[in-house]
Design an enzyme around this catalytic site. Structure first.
Site, PDB file in Angstrom:
ATOM      1  N   CYS A 124       0.334  13.735 -16.302  1.00  0.00           N
ATOM      2  CA  CYS A 124      -0.487  14.651 -16.755  1.00  0.00           C
ATOM      3  C   CYS A 124      -1.808  13.936 -16.492  1.00  0.00           C
ATOM      4  O   CYS A 124      -2.122  13.467 -17.508  1.00  0.00           O
ATOM      5  CB  CYS A 124      -0.502  15.341 -18.206  1.00  0.00           C
ATOM      6  SG  CYS A 124      -0.801  16.721 -18.605  1.00  0.00           S
ATOM      7  N   GLY A 131       2.789  -4.460   9.235  1.00  0.00           N
ATOM      8  CA  GLY A 131       2.725  -3.550   9.351  1.00  0.00           C
ATOM      9  C   GLY A 131       1.389  -2.861   8.372  1.00  0.00           C
ATOM     10  O   GLY A 131       1.205  -1.168   7.922  1.00  0.00           O
ATOM     11  N   THR A 132       0.329  -3.050   8.757  1.00  0.00           N
ATOM     12  CA  THR A 132      -0.597  -2.225   8.802  1.00  0.00           C
ATOM     13  C   THR A 132      -1.755  -2.479   8.944  1.00  0.00           C
ATOM     14  O   THR A 132      -2.011  -3.194   9.506  1.00  0.00           O
ATOM     15  CB  THR A 132      -0.948  -3.486   7.042  1.00  0.00           C
ATOM     16  OG1 THR A 132      -2.148  -2.688   6.422  1.00  0.00           O
ATOM     17  CG2 THR A 132      -1.230  -4.716   6.960  1.00  0.00           C
ATOM     18  N   SER A 133      -2.517  -1.440   9.076  1.00  0.00           N
ATOM     19  CA  SER A 133      -3.483  -1.487  10.614  1.00  0.00           C
ATOM     20  C   SER A 133      -4.416  -2.251   9.707  1.00  0.00           C
ATOM     21  O   SER A 133      -5.704  -2.441  10.597  1.00  0.00           O
ATOM     22  CB  SER A 133      -3.980   0.331  10.802  1.00  0.00           C
ATOM     23  OG  SER A 133      -4.411   0.610   9.833  1.00  0.00           O
ATOM     24  N   GLN A 175       0.462  -1.202   0.472  1.00  0.00           N
ATOM     25  CA  GLN A 175       0.197  -0.008  -0.023  1.00  0.00           C
ATOM     26  C   GLN A 175       0.923   1.496  -0.382  1.00  0.00           C
ATOM     27  O   GLN A 175       0.507   2.798  -0.131  1.00  0.00           O
ATOM     28  CB  GLN A 175      -0.701   0.130   0.722  1.00  0.00           C
ATOM     29  CG  GLN A 175      -2.059  -0.822   1.535  1.00  0.00           C
ATOM     30  CD  GLN A 175      -2.398  -1.793   2.805  1.00  0.00           C
ATOM     31  OE1 GLN A 175      -3.830  -0.894   2.878  1.00  0.00           O
ATOM     32  NE2 GLN A 175      -1.477  -2.084   2.966  1.00  0.00           N
ATOM     33  N   ASN A 176       2.461   1.133   0.143  1.00  0.00           N
ATOM     34  CA  ASN A 176       3.172   2.547  -0.252  1.00  0.00           C
ATOM     35  C   ASN A 176       3.583   2.806  -1.004  1.00  0.00           C
ATOM     36  O   ASN A 176       3.201   2.070  -1.970  1.00  0.00           O
ATOM     37  CB  ASN A 176       4.618   1.633   1.002  1.00  0.00           C
ATOM     38  CG  ASN A 176       3.957   1.428   2.331  1.00  0.00           C
ATOM     39  OD1 ASN A 176       3.491   2.123   2.983  1.00  0.00           O
ATOM     40  ND2 ASN A 176       4.845   0.894   2.632  1.00  0.00           N
ATOM     41  N   CYS A 193       3.168  19.865 -17.880  1.00  0.00           N
ATOM     42  CA  CYS A 193       3.274  18.642 -18.502  1.00  0.00           C
ATOM     43  C   CYS A 193       3.961  19.356 -19.376  1.00  0.00           C
ATOM     44  O   CYS A 193       4.434  20.380 -20.283  1.00  0.00           O
ATOM     45  CB  CYS A 193       2.730  17.871 -19.625  1.00  0.00           C
ATOM     46  SG  CYS A 193       2.546  17.324 -20.634  1.00  0.00           S
ATOM     47  N   CYS A 198       2.493  19.437 -23.094  1.00  0.00           N
ATOM     48  CA  CYS A 198       1.216  19.679 -23.220  1.00  0.00           C
ATOM     49  C   CYS A 198       0.873  21.083 -22.372  1.00  0.00           C
ATOM     50  O   CYS A 198       0.054  21.581 -22.950  1.00  0.00           O
ATOM     51  CB  CYS A 198       0.073  18.517 -23.611  1.00  0.00           C
ATOM     52  SG  CYS A 198      -0.725  18.672 -22.245  1.00  0.00           S
ATOM     53  N   HIS A 208      -1.406   1.293  -4.153  1.00  0.00           N
ATOM     54  CA  HIS A 208      -1.947   2.885  -4.477  1.00  0.00           C
ATOM     55  C   HIS A 208      -0.706   4.083  -4.958  1.00  0.00           C
ATOM     56  O   HIS A 208      -0.976   4.984  -5.035  1.00  0.00           O
ATOM     57  CB  HIS A 208      -1.889   3.111  -2.061  1.00  0.00           C
ATOM     58  CG  HIS A 208      -3.205   2.607  -1.867  1.00  0.00           C
ATOM     59  ND1 HIS A 208      -2.918   2.299   0.096  1.00  0.00           N
ATOM     60  CD2 HIS A 208      -4.659   2.738  -2.286  1.00  0.00           C
ATOM     61  CE1 HIS A 208      -3.945   2.309   0.048  1.00  0.00           C
ATOM     62  NE2 HIS A 208      -4.237   2.403  -1.140  1.00  0.00           N
TER      63      HIS A 208
HETATM   64  P1  NAD Z   1      -1.529   3.529   9.004  1.00  0.00           P
HETATM   65  O1  NAD Z   1      -0.833   3.814   8.985  1.00  0.00           O
HETATM   66  O2  NAD Z   1      -3.083   2.394   8.484  1.00  0.00           O
HETATM   67  O3  NAD Z   1      -1.225   1.762  10.049  1.00  0.00           O
HETATM   68  C1  NAD Z   1       0.271   1.728  10.352  1.00  0.00           C
HETATM   69  C2  NAD Z   1       0.123   0.201  10.865  1.00  0.00           C
HETATM   70  O4  NAD Z   1       1.916   0.092  11.074  1.00  0.00           O
HETATM   71  C3  NAD Z   1      -0.284  -0.151  12.324  1.00  0.00           C
HETATM   72  O5  NAD Z   1      -0.872  -0.712  12.187  1.00  0.00           O
HETATM   73  C4  NAD Z   1       0.783   0.090  12.673  1.00  0.00           C
HETATM   74  O6  NAD Z   1       0.180   0.001  14.040  1.00  0.00           O
HETATM   75  C5  NAD Z   1       2.293  -0.809  12.457  1.00  0.00           C
HETATM   76  N1  NAD Z   1       3.350  -0.097  12.731  1.00  0.00           N
HETATM   77  C6  NAD Z   1       3.801   1.570  12.500  1.00  0.00           C
HETATM   78  N2  NAD Z   1       5.099   1.236  13.435  1.00  0.00           N
HETATM   79  C7  NAD Z   1       5.606   0.153  12.650  1.00  0.00           C
HETATM   80  C8  NAD Z   1       6.594  -0.652  12.605  1.00  0.00           C
HETATM   81  N3  NAD Z   1       7.951  -0.454  13.615  1.00  0.00           N
HETATM   82  N4  NAD Z   1       6.534  -2.203  13.071  1.00  0.00           N
HETATM   83  C9  NAD Z   1       5.601  -2.809  12.340  1.00  0.00           C
HETATM   84  N5  NAD Z   1       4.342  -2.232  12.339  1.00  0.00           N
HETATM   85  C10 NAD Z   1       5.065  -0.658  12.723  1.00  0.00           C
HETATM   86  O7  NAD Z   1      -0.961   2.443   7.049  1.00  0.00           O
HETATM   87  P2  NAD Z   1      -1.359   1.580   6.709  1.00  0.00           P
HETATM   88  O8  NAD Z   1      -2.450   0.557   6.946  1.00  0.00           O
HETATM   89  O9  NAD Z   1      -0.119   0.843   5.291  1.00  0.00           O
HETATM   90  O10 NAD Z   1      -2.447   2.600   5.866  1.00  0.00           O
HETATM   91  C11 NAD Z   1      -2.206   4.250   5.157  1.00  0.00           C
HETATM   92  C12 NAD Z   1      -1.693   4.170   3.928  1.00  0.00           C
HETATM   93  O11 NAD Z   1      -1.628   5.145   3.702  1.00  0.00           O
HETATM   94  C13 NAD Z   1      -1.595   3.262   3.565  1.00  0.00           C
HETATM   95  O12 NAD Z   1      -2.360   2.684   2.153  1.00  0.00           O
HETATM   96  C14 NAD Z   1      -0.276   4.334   2.307  1.00  0.00           C
HETATM   97  O13 NAD Z   1      -1.164   4.576   0.759  1.00  0.00           O
HETATM   98  C15 NAD Z   1      -0.269   5.128   2.696  1.00  0.00           C
HETATM   99  N6  NAD Z   1       0.523   5.892   3.309  1.00  0.00           N
HETATM  100  C16 NAD Z   1       2.259   4.991   2.670  1.00  0.00           C
HETATM  101  C17 NAD Z   1       3.019   5.265   3.302  1.00  0.00           C
HETATM  102  C18 NAD Z   1       4.663   4.788   2.482  1.00  0.00           C
HETATM  103  O14 NAD Z   1       4.839   4.941   1.547  1.00  0.00           O
HETATM  104  N7  NAD Z   1       5.635   5.013   3.101  1.00  0.00           N
HETATM  105  C19 NAD Z   1       3.299   6.328   4.614  1.00  0.00           C
HETATM  106  C20 NAD Z   1       2.395   6.670   5.002  1.00  0.00           C
HETATM  107  C21 NAD Z   1       0.328   6.242   4.468  1.00  0.00           C
END
Ligand code: NAD
Length: 250
Positions: A130, A191-193, A104-105, A151, A154, A122
Site C-alpha cells: 500500500c 542470463g544477464t546483460s 534481478q528477476n 488497500c 486504509c 528488484h
Molecule cells: P536483460 O533483458 O537486459 O538481458 C537478458 C540477458 O539474457 C541477455 O544478455 C540475453 O543474451 C540473455 N539470454 C536470453 N535468453 C537466454 C537464455 N535462454 N539463456 C541464457 N541467457 C539468455 O535482462 P537483465 O540483465 O536481467 O535486466 C533486465 C531487468 O528487467 C532485470 O533487472 C529485471 O528486473 C527485469 N526483468 C525481469 C524479468 C523476470 O522477472 N523474469 C523479465 C524481464 C525483465
C-alpha cells in the site's frame, strides 16, 4: 577468458573448490520458462512502452498503468514455472555448493524451484504494497478484477512490490547483495546483460574483490571479455544441465 565446450570441467572444478559461491541471475534464466526479457529481439520493450512502470507515471495514471501491469506481470508471467536452470541452482544449493542467489528477476521462480536464500534485488511481483499505509499482501489476496486495487486496511493505492523506474533498490536486498560481492570467491552469472544499473555493478565488485567469474549466456554481455573468466555460451537450461553433469550431481 575461456569459452567453449572444453570448459565445463574447469567451471565444475572452480565451483567444487569455491569457499563461497554466489549465483547472480537476470531475465535470461527465465526466458525458457516463457517470460521474455526486456531488451533484445523478442524483448518486452519492443512491444510495450516502458513508461507504464515509471513511478511518476504510475502515481499520475494508476488505472492505465495497472491495466498493463496486470496483463504482463500477472495474467501472463503468472503462468510461468521454473525451468531446468532454476532447478539446477536449487540442486546446487541442496548439495551445499551455493550459498546465495542474487536475482534481478521479480518472478519468484528461484523460490519455486527450491532455493531458500534469494536476494530479490528488484523486489517481487508476488506481493503488493500500500502506497499510503505500507500494508503488504500477497497478490492473490488483492483480487485484481477492479483496477487500480485498493488497500483493505486504509483504501490507499496498492502497487506491486517490485522496483519501478525512478525508485530505490529495496533493503536489505541492496546491502546484502553488495556485501555478498565482497564475500564470494566464485560468482556464477546466468542470463544477464549487465546493462541495468545499479545491479550490473555487483559482479564488477565481486571481481575487484578477487572472485572468479563464470558466465552463462546465449551471447556475449557487458561482462564477457571484461571480467568473465569462463564463458559457457548457450541457453541457460542446456548449459546448466551440462554443468550439473560435470559436477557429478545430476
Ligand atoms: P536483460 O533483458 O537486459 O538481458 C537478458 C540477458 O539474457 C541477455 O544478455 C540475453 O543474451 C540473455 N539470454 C536470453 N535468453 C537466454 C537464455 N535462454 N539463456 C541464457 N541467457 C539468455 O535482462 P537483465 O540483465 O536481467 O535486466 C533486465 C531487468 O528487467 C532485470 O533487472 C529485471 O528486473 C527485469 N526483468 C525481469 C524479468 C523476470 O522477472 N523474469 C523479465 C524481464 C525483465
Amino acid at each position: 577468458m575461456h569459452s567453449g565446450t572444453d570448459f565445463y570441467q574447469q567451471a565444475a572444478q572452480a565451483i567444487r573448490s569455491a569457499r563461497r559461491l554466489t549465483a547472480f541471475t537476470g531475465a535470461g534464466i527465465s526466458v525458457e520458462s516463457g517470460i521474455p526479457p526486456f531488451r533484445g529481439s523478442g524483448g518486452l520493450w519492443n512491444r510495450y512502452d516502458p513508461t507504464f512502470i515509471e513511478i511518476d507515471y504510475f502515481y499520475r495514471n494508476p488505472k492505465k498503468s495497472w491495466e498493463l501491469i496486470r496483463e504482463i506481470f500477472y495474467d501472463f508471467f503468472g503462468r510461468a514455472e521454473p525451468n531446468a536452470a532454476h532447478r539446477a541452482l536449487a540442486l546446487m544449493e541442496s548439495r551445499g555448493l551455493i550459498e546465495v542467489v542474487i536475482t534481478q528477476n521479480i518472478d519468484n521462480l528461484h523460490q519455486e524451484a527450491g532455493n531458500t536464500t534469494v536476494y530479490e534485488f528488484h523486489g517481487s511481483s508476488q506481493f503488493l504494497v500500500c502506497t499510503a499505509c505500507g500494508n503488504r499482501i500477497h497478490f492473490t489476496a488483492a483480487g485484481l478484477e477492479v483496477l487500480p486495487p485498493a488497500c483493505g486496511e486504509c483504501g490507499g493505492l496498492l502497487k506491486p512490490d517490485f522496483v519501478f523506474f525512478g525508485e530505490q533498490i529495496p533493503e536489505p536486498a541492496n546491502s546484502r547483495s553488495f556485501l555478498e560481492a565482497q564475500l564470494a570467491d566464485v560468482f556464477l552469472l546466468i542470463g544477464t546483460s549487465g546493462e541495468v544499473m545499479p545491479a550490473c555493478g555487483i559482479p564488477f565488485l565481486a571481481k575487484e574483490n578477487g572472485a572468479a567469474i563464470i558466465e552463462v549466456n546465449t551471447e556475449p554481455s557487458s561482462y564477457t571479455g571484461r571480467i568473465t573468466d569462463i564463458f559457457l555460451q548457450g541457453r541457460a537450461t542446456e548449459v546448466m544441465a551440462r554443468l550439473v553433469e560435470a559436477l557429478g550431481i545430476g
